[in-house]
Design a protein around this motif. Sequence first.
Motif, mmCIF file in Angstrom:
data_model
loop_
_atom_site.group_PDB
_atom_site.id
_atom_site.type_symbol
_atom_site.label_atom_id
_atom_site.label_comp_id
_atom_site.label_asym_id
_atom_site.label_seq_id
_atom_site.Cartn_x
_atom_site.Cartn_y
_atom_site.Cartn_z
ATOM 1 N N ASP A 12 0.708 -1.233 -0.123
ATOM 2 C CA ASP A 12 0.246 0.073 0.268
ATOM 3 C C ASP A 12 0.965 1.112 -0.021
ATOM 4 O O ASP A 12 0.404 2.590 -0.043
ATOM 5 C CB ASP A 12 -0.817 -0.247 1.583
ATOM 6 C CG ASP A 12 -1.790 -0.919 0.694
ATOM 7 O OD1 ASP A 12 -2.228 -1.213 -0.361
ATOM 8 O OD2 ASP A 12 -1.911 -1.550 2.434
ATOM 9 N N ILE A 13 1.880 0.900 1.149
ATOM 10 C CA ILE A 13 2.911 2.540 0.252
ATOM 11 C C ILE A 13 4.176 2.260 0.386
ATOM 12 O O ILE A 13 4.856 0.706 0.505
ATOM 13 C CB ILE A 13 2.955 3.098 2.101
ATOM 14 C CG1 ILE A 13 1.593 3.917 2.906
ATOM 15 C CG2 ILE A 13 3.962 3.998 2.175
ATOM 16 C CD1 ILE A 13 1.499 3.760 4.240
ATOM 17 N N LYS A 14 4.661 2.922 -1.014
ATOM 18 C CA LYS A 14 6.152 2.634 -1.098
ATOM 19 C C LYS A 14 6.790 3.461 -1.013
ATOM 20 O O LYS A 14 6.248 4.661 -0.726
ATOM 21 C CB LYS A 14 6.170 2.128 -3.120
ATOM 22 C CG LYS A 14 5.589 1.438 -3.241
ATOM 23 C CD LYS A 14 4.699 0.429 -4.548
ATOM 24 C CE LYS A 14 4.454 -0.237 -5.318
ATOM 25 N NZ LYS A 14 4.372 -0.513 -6.637
ATOM 26 N N SER A 15 8.361 3.090 -1.048
ATOM 27 C CA SER A 15 9.391 4.400 -0.489
ATOM 28 C C SER A 15 8.890 5.420 -1.609
ATOM 29 O O SER A 15 8.787 5.023 -2.487
ATOM 30 C CB SER A 15 10.301 3.551 -0.801
ATOM 31 O OG SER A 15 11.589 4.576 -0.036
ATOM 32 N N SER A 16 9.498 6.754 -0.871
ATOM 33 C CA SER A 16 9.594 7.822 -2.039
ATOM 34 C C SER A 16 10.360 7.319 -3.867
ATOM 35 O O SER A 16 10.500 8.720 -4.068
ATOM 36 C CB SER A 16 10.057 8.827 -1.182
ATOM 37 O OG SER A 16 10.711 9.097 -0.775
ATOM 38 N N MET A 46 4.820 2.777 8.256
ATOM 39 C CA MET A 46 3.716 4.110 7.597
ATOM 40 C C MET A 46 5.005 4.865 8.630
ATOM 41 O O MET A 46 4.828 6.118 7.612
ATOM 42 C CB MET A 46 2.732 3.793 8.893
ATOM 43 C CG MET A 46 1.600 5.606 8.885
ATOM 44 S SD MET A 46 1.036 6.226 7.541
ATOM 45 C CE MET A 46 -0.848 4.921 7.691
ATOM 46 N N GLU A 47 5.772 4.899 9.484
ATOM 47 C CA GLU A 47 6.405 5.631 9.598
ATOM 48 C C GLU A 47 7.941 6.014 9.052
ATOM 49 O O GLU A 47 8.194 6.806 8.700
ATOM 50 C CB GLU A 47 6.879 4.584 11.208
ATOM 51 C CG GLU A 47 6.598 4.739 12.410
ATOM 52 C CD GLU A 47 7.645 4.228 13.553
ATOM 53 O OE1 GLU A 47 8.220 3.275 12.781
ATOM 54 O OE2 GLU A 47 6.345 4.448 14.668
ATOM 55 N N ARG A 48 7.418 4.746 8.407
ATOM 56 C CA ARG A 48 8.873 5.650 6.993
ATOM 57 C C ARG A 48 8.331 5.903 6.114
ATOM 58 O O ARG A 48 9.132 6.495 5.525
ATOM 59 C CB ARG A 48 9.513 3.646 6.819
ATOM 60 C CG ARG A 48 10.114 3.051 7.255
ATOM 61 C CD ARG A 48 11.202 1.752 6.350
ATOM 62 N NE ARG A 48 10.135 1.043 5.937
ATOM 63 C CZ ARG A 48 9.862 -0.357 6.959
ATOM 64 N NH1 ARG A 48 9.826 -0.197 7.525
ATOM 65 N NH2 ARG A 48 9.284 -0.855 6.728
ATOM 66 N N CYS A 53 7.248 11.954 3.675
ATOM 67 C CA CYS A 53 5.905 12.345 3.198
ATOM 68 C C CYS A 53 5.615 13.598 4.052
ATOM 69 O O CYS A 53 4.689 13.647 5.336
ATOM 70 C CB CYS A 53 5.124 11.392 2.731
ATOM 71 S SG CYS A 53 3.374 12.359 2.172
ATOM 72 N N THR A 54 6.216 15.187 3.862
ATOM 73 C CA THR A 54 5.906 15.474 4.537
ATOM 74 C C THR A 54 4.057 16.544 4.521
ATOM 75 O O THR A 54 3.468 16.668 5.636
ATOM 76 C CB THR A 54 6.738 17.516 4.139
ATOM 77 O OG1 THR A 54 6.048 17.901 3.009
ATOM 78 C CG2 THR A 54 8.003 17.205 4.640
ATOM 79 N N SER A 258 13.967 1.589 13.873
ATOM 80 C CA SER A 258 13.115 2.620 12.920
ATOM 81 C C SER A 258 13.635 4.073 13.571
ATOM 82 O O SER A 258 13.244 4.504 14.421
ATOM 83 C CB SER A 258 11.994 2.345 13.189
ATOM 84 O OG SER A 258 11.467 2.248 14.040
ATOM 85 N N LEU A 259 12.427 5.254 12.797
ATOM 86 C CA LEU A 259 12.615 6.486 12.166
ATOM 87 C C LEU A 259 11.541 6.429 13.226
ATOM 88 O O LEU A 259 10.505 7.017 12.433
ATOM 89 C CB LEU A 259 13.263 6.610 11.700
ATOM 90 C CG LEU A 259 14.615 6.513 10.869
ATOM 91 C CD1 LEU A 259 14.120 6.747 8.473
ATOM 92 C CD2 LEU A 259 15.206 7.305 11.513
ATOM 93 N N THR A 260 11.493 6.522 14.385
ATOM 94 C CA THR A 260 10.012 6.851 15.351
ATOM 95 C C THR A 260 10.254 8.490 15.462
ATOM 96 O O THR A 260 11.478 9.010 15.650
ATOM 97 C CB THR A 260 9.702 6.340 16.579
ATOM 98 O OG1 THR A 260 11.536 6.147 17.288
ATOM 99 C CG2 THR A 260 9.911 4.466 15.258
ATOM 100 N N LEU A 261 9.008 9.096 16.079
ATOM 101 C CA LEU A 261 8.808 10.270 16.744
ATOM 102 C C LEU A 261 10.484 10.495 17.583
ATOM 103 O O LEU A 261 10.526 11.608 17.752
ATOM 104 C CB LEU A 261 8.259 10.171 17.552
ATOM 105 C CG LEU A 261 6.785 10.788 16.546
ATOM 106 C CD1 LEU A 261 5.691 10.898 16.823
ATOM 107 C CD2 LEU A 261 6.991 12.233 16.242
#
Length: 625
Positions: A12-16, A46-48, A53-54, A258-261
């Motif tokens: 559903d979500i791919k890398s930019s 989702m986090e990635r 995605c701003t 992972s790149l979290t908050l």
Amino acid sequence: MPSRGTGMNRSDIKSSDSKPRPKHPNQRQLSRFINGELSSENQAVMERHLERCTKCARRLEHIDGDTLGERLLEVGTLLNQSVAPGNQAIPESLRNHERYELIECIGAGGMGDVFRARQRSMDRPVAIKVLKQSLFENDRAVARFQNEIRVAAKLNHPNIVHSYDAEVSNGLNILVMELVEGEKLSDVVEREGTLGGDEAKEIAIQIVSGLEYASHQGMIHRDIKPQNIMLLPDGKVKVTDFGLAKLVLAQSEDAAGSLTLEGEVFGTPDYIAPEQIRDSASADFRSDIYGLGCTLYFLLSGTPPFAGMSVGEKLAGHLEHDAPSLIDVAPGLDPGMLAVVEKMMHKNPELRFQSYAELTRAFSGIGNPARKEETIVAQRKRSTGKIFAVIGGPIMVLLALWLFGLIPGMSSSQPLGDLPTGNIKFAIVVPSRFAFHPEIQEISRSLKRYQNVELEYVSDQAGRVKFSSRKKGAKPSVVEVTRTLGELDAADFDALVFTGGWNGDSPDSTLYAFDPKLNDQARDFARSMLANRKPVGSICGGTAVLANAGLLHGKKAASCRYISDAVRDRSGAIWTELPRRDDLAVVVRDDLLVTGGNYVNAPEVVRLMMDLAQESRGSATEENR
């Protein structure tokens, strides 16, 4: 938390970086992400996506139900927290440093401890910050630290604490800085209470000047707060810790996992901009404007915008809630100041001030320009007044005894000498041809802010001087010049400013730079001023006068795009980098010499010269006494 329903799949979500264009999550998926209802795998996906995605990151602010702020209540961050008093011992490994003698700890904060020290080779005082080892846990951190400080060391501005050196010494990473004998704005408010609107505005204008200069050099601060702003006894303001925020941010990005908050947030909870909470790497100069707005809120009210809350609640406040209005916490505040601070603290960067020049103009429009503004130096006398209230009585008794000749060795008949009195007098040197109107206009406007100023225009010949605006059809301004520089006495003036023509350093316009006789006059007059500790300044092409007179040899000076390479090369000056555009020009002060690269720098040149002229008056008074 277990997933409810189908949730999201990796497809559903791919890398930019992938093609075709990535699919964006819908409103329901974002809401489930915020509430922790996705599976751990989908949560990571989702986090990635949100990291890249701003647009989707901004959509998070408008999700109903449990908000991002609620999630932040449970998030640990790399936030810069409180600053402690300086009571740390000198590290054993630095006690016998070959280049620096550490004397005492003068402060401690989230990034490390600060020590008063002496540079042995130059016998000058410096400040040394010993940074926390936790900032250097990966292989690239030290190299990044040294690179950031090399960039920060290029910042040469009167409102920025200068960085001299960075090194690894016996396993400790240290930063060597200019020693500033002042106090943090946070300490000033704690000791004296809130500041008045005029004083806060004057402080803010100086901070903006430093931040604007740094921004033009490609640097933003990311951690503007009262603890990072020093107020000197003479009223000058200096911003410290440039470059360190980026160091910590980069360290967090290198961390595993992972790149979290938790890995993205850096700043100070009371003063952090909303966009920094979402992604510190995306911060720009408008984030510093937000931090400065929160700092002004503190100076005017005595508390940060979201005081008395937990870290998570403060972050949620910056993201989603309005701070208590300054009308309620700072009654009597000028409505103009209230509007400026509110705009600085707007949660949407696009609706804040879009340039430092715009912000400076907004500050200048606050209050009645015709009213004499109280200077910071005068405001600082509040502390002196408190002391005088205690010792003033004995002083008055001693003064009375002295006047009547009752104190041995003193006599009332001894003259005090000629004390400086009256207005501060500026001599403004303008070309008789091609004088540039914006340059003269900005100098005049800036000087008119002070009621105790007189100015006299002088030129290479008496008569009417027209100021060209270079705009087709524009009517030129005219001033009457009654005297040339050779007819003046330097003893009658407190400050001297040279300006240039609109066609740069052309011999046709800036005759005081290129006519040998006139250049000798300029050199002699300026030297006389400097010998008596009076400031000499220049703007744009006017700096060519100082350069050709040999007054800039070995001195730091602001480059002007309209001064030729030949003039710069033979001057022997240490020039700043040539600005790519006029609005990127800077101001440089070297002792009593103040140079501005373009007419946009006129207000700052005038401010610095006024400070120097007043200091000169004060010194002359003390010497005569």
